[in-house]
Structure formats: structure tokens, C-alpha cells
Design a protein around this motif. Structure first.
Motif, PDB file in Angstrom:
ATOM      1  N   LYS A 133      42.840 -37.536 -48.457  1.00 59.35           N
ATOM      2  CA  LYS A 133      42.917 -38.927 -48.893  1.00 59.35           C
ATOM      3  C   LYS A 133      43.035 -39.840 -47.677  1.00 59.35           C
ATOM      4  O   LYS A 133      43.577 -39.449 -46.646  1.00 59.35           O
ATOM      5  N   ASP A 134      42.551 -41.064 -47.821  1.00 59.59           N
ATOM      6  CA  ASP A 134      42.730 -42.040 -46.756  1.00 59.59           C
ATOM      7  C   ASP A 134      44.093 -42.733 -46.924  1.00 59.59           C
ATOM      8  O   ASP A 134      44.880 -42.363 -47.808  1.00 59.59           O
ATOM      9  N   GLU A 135      44.368 -43.743 -46.105  1.00 61.44           N
ATOM     10  CA  GLU A 135      45.646 -44.434 -46.128  1.00 61.44           C
ATOM     11  C   GLU A 135      45.917 -45.121 -47.465  1.00 61.44           C
ATOM     12  O   GLU A 135      47.066 -45.353 -47.838  1.00 61.44           O
ATOM     13  N   GLU A 136      44.856 -45.462 -48.175  1.00 62.42           N
ATOM     14  CA  GLU A 136      44.977 -46.140 -49.466  1.00 62.42           C
ATOM     15  C   GLU A 136      45.021 -45.164 -50.640  1.00 62.42           C
ATOM     16  O   GLU A 136      45.067 -45.577 -51.789  1.00 62.42           O
ATOM     17  N   GLY A 137      44.961 -43.871 -50.344  1.00 67.53           N
ATOM     18  CA  GLY A 137      44.997 -42.862 -51.388  1.00 67.53           C
ATOM     19  C   GLY A 137      43.650 -42.542 -52.007  1.00 67.53           C
ATOM     20  O   GLY A 137      43.570 -41.810 -52.992  1.00 67.53           O
ATOM     21  N   LYS A 138      42.571 -43.061 -51.427  1.00 68.20           N
ATOM     22  CA  LYS A 138      41.230 -42.780 -51.932  1.00 68.20           C
ATOM     23  C   LYS A 138      40.716 -41.468 -51.341  1.00 68.20           C
ATOM     24  O   LYS A 138      40.989 -41.149 -50.186  1.00 68.20           O
ATOM     25  N   ARG A 198      38.710 -38.758 -49.470  1.00 71.92           N
ATOM     26  CA  ARG A 198      37.888 -38.797 -48.266  1.00 71.92           C
ATOM     27  C   ARG A 198      37.408 -37.405 -47.876  1.00 71.92           C
ATOM     28  O   ARG A 198      37.108 -37.128 -46.733  1.00 71.92           O
TER      29      ARG A 198
END
Length: 106
Positions: free
Chosen positions: A89-94, A96
């Protein structure tokens, strides 16, 4: 490794709007051999969603069969082989991508 590299291509990066990457790493860590297959694709959740839309009857066997093989090998070994699948996940929780890691005692 082949089914996980294939999954990275077919389910991860094939569905990206841009070009994707697959990273294969093999290294020693202490008394262990670590093998990793990592992609920067759409992630397992989105890939499963798209697959369900195209083929509701599809059954993914790569992970299940590999876990069964590892379990069979581990029954005969004192030091066990481990496998993990990590949803990245990326920093926003999406989503990746996905990381599959094998840790094999030497």
C-alpha cells in the motif's frame, strides 16, 4: 516462482494504465535464502474484482498448490520453509502492488 511471476503479469501489471515493473530478488539473510517477487501492479483486491467480472468460475490455484507443496516438504524437515503474500500500500492506503516472499533454511 513461475506462477507468481505469471500472476504479476496477468493480474497485476497487465491492467495498469501505465507501464509496470516486476522485481525478482534472491539473497541470503543469515542462514536463510530469501526469494521475493514484487510487482507495482493494481493489487490483489482490484485484480480479483476484475477477474470476477470477466470469469465468475475462475479458480486461482497457484498460491493454494504452492502452499500445499511447501506443507508437504515441511513435514519432512526440521527447519521449515515459509511463504508470505503481502498486499503493498502507499501512504494513503491505496494498493501499489504485491510482494510474495519465500524464506528457505539453508
Amino acid at each position: 516462482l513461475q506462477p507468481f511471476i505469471e500472476n504479476s503479469i496477468e493480474h497485476g501489471i497487465k491492467n495498469l494504465d501505465s507501464r509496470g515493473n516486476i522485481f525478482i530478488r534472491i539473497f541470503e539473510k543469515g542462514e536463510m535464502l530469501v526469494i521475493e517477487v514484487e510487482d507495482d501492479g493494481i493489487g490483489r483486491e482490484k485484480a480479483q474484482q476484475l477477474l470476477n467480472e470477466r470469469d465468475k468460475n475462475h479458480k486461482s490455484l497457484a498460491t493454494k498448490l504452492t502452499r500445499e507443496r511447501i506443507a508437504a516438504i515441511n513435514r519432512k524437515r526440521k527447519e521449515k520453509i515459509a511463504m508470505e503474500v503481502v498486499d503493498l500500500k502507499d501512504e494513503e492506503g491505496k494498493a501499489r502492488g504485491t510482494l510474495v516472499r519465500f524464506v528457505i533454511p539453508l
